[in-house]
Design an enzyme around this catalytic site. Structure first.
Site, PDB file in Angstrom:
ATOM      1  N   LYS A 275       0.843  -1.206   0.000  1.00 45.80           N
ATOM      2  CA  LYS A 275       0.000   0.000   0.000  1.00 45.80           C
ATOM      3  C   LYS A 275       0.876   1.253   0.000  1.00 45.80           C
ATOM      4  O   LYS A 275       2.001   1.201   0.497  1.00 45.80           O
ATOM      5  CB  LYS A 275      -0.865   0.023   1.274  1.00 45.80           C
ATOM      6  CG  LYS A 275      -1.988  -0.983   1.298  1.00 45.80           C
ATOM      7  CD  LYS A 275      -2.813  -0.840   2.571  1.00 45.80           C
ATOM      8  CE  LYS A 275      -3.937  -1.862   2.631  1.00 45.80           C
ATOM      9  NZ  LYS A 275      -4.973  -1.679   1.612  1.00 45.80           N
ATOM     10  N   ARG A 349     -10.214 -11.536   1.945  1.00 45.64           N
ATOM     11  CA  ARG A 349     -11.037 -12.626   1.392  1.00 45.64           C
ATOM     12  C   ARG A 349     -10.314 -13.966   1.482  1.00 45.64           C
ATOM     13  O   ARG A 349     -10.942 -15.011   1.545  1.00 45.64           O
ATOM     14  CB  ARG A 349     -11.439 -12.279  -0.044  1.00 45.64           C
ATOM     15  CG  ARG A 349     -10.284 -11.986  -0.956  1.00 45.64           C
ATOM     16  CD  ARG A 349     -10.686 -11.237  -2.226  1.00 45.64           C
ATOM     17  NE  ARG A 349     -10.818  -9.800  -2.014  1.00 45.64           N
ATOM     18  CZ  ARG A 349     -11.197  -8.925  -2.932  1.00 45.64           C
ATOM     19  NH1 ARG A 349     -11.497  -9.338  -4.141  1.00 45.64           N
ATOM     20  NH2 ARG A 349     -11.297  -7.644  -2.666  1.00 45.64           N
TER      21      ARG A 349
HETATM   22  N1  BES Z   1      -8.087  -3.776   4.263  1.00 45.21           N
HETATM   23  C1  BES Z   1      -8.254  -3.401   2.913  1.00 45.21           C
HETATM   24  C2  BES Z   1      -9.560  -2.658   2.673  1.00 45.21           C
HETATM   25  C3  BES Z   1      -9.645  -1.283   3.264  1.00 45.21           C
HETATM   26  C4  BES Z   1      -9.201  -0.192   2.546  1.00 45.21           C
HETATM   27  C5  BES Z   1     -10.187  -1.108   4.499  1.00 45.21           C
HETATM   28  C6  BES Z   1      -9.299   1.061   3.088  1.00 45.21           C
HETATM   29  C7  BES Z   1     -10.275   0.148   5.036  1.00 45.21           C
HETATM   30  C8  BES Z   1      -9.846   1.233   4.333  1.00 45.21           C
HETATM   31  C9  BES Z   1      -8.257  -4.630   2.008  1.00 45.21           C
HETATM   32  O1  BES Z   1      -7.458  -5.675   2.445  1.00 45.21           O
HETATM   33  C10 BES Z   1      -7.763  -4.200   0.674  1.00 45.21           C
HETATM   34  O2  BES Z   1      -6.659  -3.730   0.612  1.00 45.21           O
HETATM   35  N2  BES Z   1      -8.593  -4.337  -0.331  1.00 45.21           N
HETATM   36  C11 BES Z   1      -8.242  -3.922  -1.650  1.00 45.21           C
HETATM   37  C12 BES Z   1      -8.755  -4.955  -2.631  1.00 45.21           C
HETATM   38  C13 BES Z   1      -8.246  -4.783  -4.039  1.00 45.21           C
HETATM   39  C14 BES Z   1      -6.745  -4.974  -4.080  1.00 45.21           C
HETATM   40  C15 BES Z   1      -8.927  -5.784  -4.927  1.00 45.21           C
HETATM   41  C16 BES Z   1      -8.912  -2.562  -1.905  1.00 45.21           C
HETATM   42  O3  BES Z   1     -10.031  -2.321  -1.453  1.00 45.21           O
HETATM   43  O4  BES Z   1      -8.254  -1.731  -2.530  1.00 45.21           O
HETATM   44 ZN    ZN Z   2      -5.434  -5.482   1.874  1.00 44.76          ZN
END
Ligand code: BES
Ligand code: ZN
Ligand code: ZN
Length: 497
Positions: A275, A349
């Site tokens: 990230k 997931r």
């Molecule tokens: N934990 C994150 C989702 C999230 C993002 C929660 C911002 C709270 C605030 C999750 O694990 C994630 O990173 N999801 C990705 C999925 C994508 C790579 C398909 C997302 O939402 O960008």
């Molecule tokens: Zn994530």
């Protein structure tokens, strides 16, 4: 803080009296107030000092009226449009006003609360929640304040209002607040101090003294149980994963349990698909699904509800160490399905797929999962609605009913056949990322649905937007910390099956 009910005939030792008022068609309603305070409220209304709306508080210090030094008037708005959230809001604003005046011993008039709200029992419960949850402050790691503000609320009324049901309501308010605060603290504690092991130990510690049974699986057991997703994500490094099981039997053994599953990602760096660093610290909240499920289980057990419930919380960090999942890697879930990991940041997931598969083996009456699963749900619904996904509209009606009762906001989002198609893999049955742009929360839910047998009712709650930083919407929640979202609704739902 301290909350208690007492008869008005008992000796009053408080310095401050709180009375409630409501408004209707631009007129103030002061029914149930002592004459002198009625006059005070009417005059304040006439002068524009008091509007009587929800969150409107007027403090009259050093007034010396009705045997009290200070008088506080609390608006409850128009009784017709009122719900219990209004009482929570009012209690929260009251708490903040009392704190700013440093008023610590408070008598709260039950007579006026009853007159200006719809149901006294519900209002007592909501009052405690509103005040106590506003008092919550995550300051464990700050220098200790010399004289921390604590208030003592004495809910006073005539003997007929101090009933068994009023006492039960007060007790429910206290228990709900305590369990929500446990969940908030789990969420607010940073990754180094809230590892999967600590999460599991805290759940077990909090469960002590109740009928909750807590079982914790370590890494070796997780591997033995073929939880390839949870194990795979944990290989990125950091502390070892855990799989937390919580069981509570409050009904006949023959009754199928209601099952909760929560994402317990104690820190999500994104892994190899790392990230951006700005705001990454907020990913300590990625275990709020797990925390709120733990909070739900504690509440059900402490309230001694006559229900059977079970919870599963897969817990790990998502780090980019040398053994981490690489884009393209293929993992095998507990139910045997194989998944191509195209983005290591879509890890929630991957840990939920094992937990959901395991949950199905137990043949529960229904499964509810809570997860901070996608950033996309924040784009869709902001921080005020939790996104709910289910294959059964009938189940959504029940969820809506429960959420309306607790005043937590939910919104159904689509989960369709084409979302399932978008999650097909190239070199494995499934991919953890959609092959198309957009609808990221729906495709995430569609991915999860592969791990829930069709004959088991199931709903997925994406709490990424509502699990923290909701203070701008709800005054009894911290502006920067965890909220404990969906605990109240989950407790309500546990009684509906
Ligand atoms: N934990 C994150 C989702 C999230 C993002 C929660 C911002 C709270 C605030 C999750 O694990 C994630 O990173 N999801 C990705 C999925 C994508 C790579 C398909 C997302 O939402 O960008
Ligand atoms: Zn994530
Ligand atoms: Zn995550």
């Amino acid at each position: 803080m301290k909350f208690q009910l007492s008869k008005s005939s008992s000796k009053i030792s408080s310095e401050t009296l709180v009375e409630f008022v409501s408004v209707n068609k631009n007129k103030i309603n002061t029914e149930g107030l002592p004459k002198s305070i009625k006059d005070l409220a009417s005059a304040s209304f006439r002068d524009g000092l008091l509007k009587g709306n929800v969150k409107d508080i007027k403090v009259f210090p050093s007034l010396n009226m009705e045997g009290y030094k200070n008088i506080v008037l609390v608006g409850l708005g128009n009784k017709k449009n009122q719900n219990i959230e209004c009482i929570r809001f009012a209690a929260s604003s009251l708490y903040s006003a009392l704190k700013s005046y440093n008023l610590r011993k408070v008598d709260v008039s039950l007579t006026s609360l009853q007159k200006h709200s719809k149901n006294l029992g519900d209002s007592i419960k909501a009052f405690v929640e509103g005040a106590e949850l506003t008092h919550y402050n995550f300051d464990d790691y700050k220098p200790k304040a010399k004289d921390k503000y604590e208030a003592e609320f004495n809910l006073v009324g005539p003997a007929k209002l101090i009933s068994k049901s009023a006492k039960d309501s007060l007790n429910e308010g206290i228990i709900m607040s305590e369990c929500i605060m446990v969940a908030r603290r789990l969420g607010d504690t940073p990754g180094n101090l809230m590892t999967p092991e600590i999460l599991a130990k805290t759940a077990a510690k909090e469960a002590k003294g109740s009928k909750l049974k807590v079982t914790v699986w370590d890494k070796a057991r997780i591997k033995k149980e073929r939880m390839g997703g949870l194990l795979g994500v944990s290989l990125g490094g950091g502390p070892d994963p855990r799989f937390i099981i919580m069981e509570y039997k409050g009904a006949a053994a023959s009754k199928k349990p209601v099952c909760f599953v929560g994402k317990g990602l104690t820190f999500d760096s994104g892994g190899i698909s790392i990230k951006p660093s700005g705001g990454m610290h907020e990913m300590k909240y990625d275990m709020c699904g797990g925390a709120n499920v733990i909070g739900t289980m504690l509440a059900i057990a402490r309230l001694k509800l006559k229900v059977n419930v079970v919870a599963y919380v897969p817990s790990t960090e998502n780090m980019p160490g040398p053994m981490a999942n690489k884009p393209g890697d293929i993992l095998t879930a507990r139910n045997g399905k194989q998944v191509e990991v195209l983005n290591t940041d879509a890890e929630g997931r991957l840990i939920l797929m094992d937990a959901l598969s395991y949950a199905c083996e137990k043949k529960p009456a229904v499964i509810f999962d809570a997860a901070t699963l996608t950033g996309a749900v924040i784009m869709a619904l902001g921080n005020s609605f939790t996104g709910v996904f289910t294959r059964e509209d009938k189940l959504y009606s029940k969820i809506k009913k429960a959420a309306d009762k607790t005043c937590e906001r939910v919104w159904q989002l689509p989960l369709m056949e084409h979302h399932m198609n978008d999650m097909k893999g190239t070199h494995a049955e499934l991919s953890n990322m959609s092959s198309f742009r957009g609808a990221g929360s729906s495709t995430a839910a569609a991915f999860l649905s592969n791990f829930v047998e069709e004959d088991i009712p199931w709903a997925h709650f994406d709490i990424a937007g509502t699990a923290w930083k909701v203070g701008n919407r709800l005054n009894y929640c911290p502006s920067k910390g965890a909220s404990g979202s969906m605990i109240r609704t989950f407790v309500e739902l546990s009684k509906m099956f």
